[in-house]
Design a protein around this motif. Structure first.
Motif, PDB file in Angstrom:
ATOM      1  N   GLN A 141     -45.819  16.023  18.267  1.00  0.00           N
ATOM      2  CA  GLN A 141     -44.468  15.601  18.919  1.00  0.00           C
ATOM      3  C   GLN A 141     -43.591  15.418  17.937  1.00  0.00           C
ATOM      4  O   GLN A 141     -42.357  15.658  18.077  1.00  0.00           O
ATOM      5  N   ASP A 161     -39.831  17.019  18.279  1.00  0.00           N
ATOM      6  CA  ASP A 161     -38.589  16.194  18.066  1.00  0.00           C
ATOM      7  C   ASP A 161     -37.822  16.690  16.883  1.00  0.00           C
ATOM      8  O   ASP A 161     -36.680  16.973  16.980  1.00  0.00           O
ATOM      9  N   TRP A 189     -31.030   6.404  20.251  1.00  0.00           N
ATOM     10  CA  TRP A 189     -32.401   6.790  20.670  1.00  0.00           C
ATOM     11  C   TRP A 189     -33.068   5.979  21.658  1.00  0.00           C
ATOM     12  O   TRP A 189     -33.759   6.621  22.391  1.00  0.00           O
ATOM     13  N   ILE A 214     -34.121   7.619  25.027  1.00  0.00           N
ATOM     14  CA  ILE A 214     -35.725   7.743  25.485  1.00  0.00           C
ATOM     15  C   ILE A 214     -35.956   6.878  26.692  1.00  0.00           C
ATOM     16  O   ILE A 214     -36.832   7.516  27.400  1.00  0.00           O
ATOM     17  N   THR A 215     -35.779   5.902  26.492  1.00  0.00           N
ATOM     18  CA  THR A 215     -36.211   4.761  27.783  1.00  0.00           C
ATOM     19  C   THR A 215     -35.459   5.252  29.008  1.00  0.00           C
ATOM     20  O   THR A 215     -36.448   5.190  30.122  1.00  0.00           O
ATOM     21  N   ALA A 220     -35.084   8.414  29.541  1.00  0.00           N
ATOM     22  CA  ALA A 220     -35.900   9.627  29.959  1.00  0.00           C
ATOM     23  C   ALA A 220     -37.121   9.247  30.505  1.00  0.00           C
ATOM     24  O   ALA A 220     -37.931   9.808  31.546  1.00  0.00           O
ATOM     25  N   PHE A 225     -42.513  11.285  25.808  1.00  0.00           N
ATOM     26  CA  PHE A 225     -41.437  10.315  25.424  1.00  0.00           C
ATOM     27  C   PHE A 225     -41.850   8.983  24.754  1.00  0.00           C
ATOM     28  O   PHE A 225     -41.230   8.500  24.042  1.00  0.00           O
ATOM     29  N   SER A 271     -42.249   9.848  21.226  1.00  0.00           N
ATOM     30  CA  SER A 271     -41.050   9.881  20.497  1.00  0.00           C
ATOM     31  C   SER A 271     -40.574   8.620  20.407  1.00  0.00           C
ATOM     32  O   SER A 271     -39.884   8.222  19.228  1.00  0.00           O
ATOM     33  N   LEU A 272     -40.472   7.773  21.322  1.00  0.00           N
ATOM     34  CA  LEU A 272     -39.944   6.292  21.099  1.00  0.00           C
ATOM     35  C   LEU A 272     -40.801   5.749  20.034  1.00  0.00           C
ATOM     36  O   LEU A 272     -40.122   4.885  19.077  1.00  0.00           O
TER      37      LEU A 272
END
Length: 118
Positions: A12, A16, A32, A36-37, A39, A77, A80-81
């Motif tokens: 990831q 990213d 960000w 992301i949240t 998404a 996601f 990523s978060l």
């Protein structure tokens, strides 16, 4: 297990970094987290669309492969978060193990946290 978590975390990270570089994206931490949240909320809706939650409609067969694919999109996601907020794969594992033990203590009524006595 942690090796597998480390592997997908690193995959990831690579994705990213590619997206940020290729698309020239610059965002603050706030941007960000919000992006992301949002998404993730969209992915939750896509997950929900794969199951029969509308009680006023006739049920349809559940496409388990599609459902699993949407759950994996959510994992992208979530990883990523996790990266954006500074969690490494080792941090995720350690903090998850600690929080899981606390959640069991809450259910057992042995937690110092109020509101969980049984």
């Amino acid at each position: 297990m942690n090796d597998k978590l480390t592997q997908i975390y690193e995959m990831q990270q690579s994705l990213d970094e590619r997206i940020v570089t290729d698309r020239g994206i610059e965002k603050s931490l706030d941007e960000w987290v919000i992006g992301i949240t949002l998404a993730m909320e969209s992915e939750i809706d896509e997950i929900r669309r794969e199951v029969n939650w509308k009680w006023w409609k006739n049920p349809k067969p559940i496409d388990k492969a599609a459902l699993q694919g949407e759950v994996i999109d959510m994992w992208h996601f979530l990883l990523s978060l996790s990266r954006v907020v500074g969690l490494s794969a080792d941090d995720i594992h350690r903090i998850y193990v600690e929080k899981n033990a606390e959640n069991h203590a809450r259910q057992d009524g042995t937690s110092a946290k109020e509101g969980y006595a049984v």
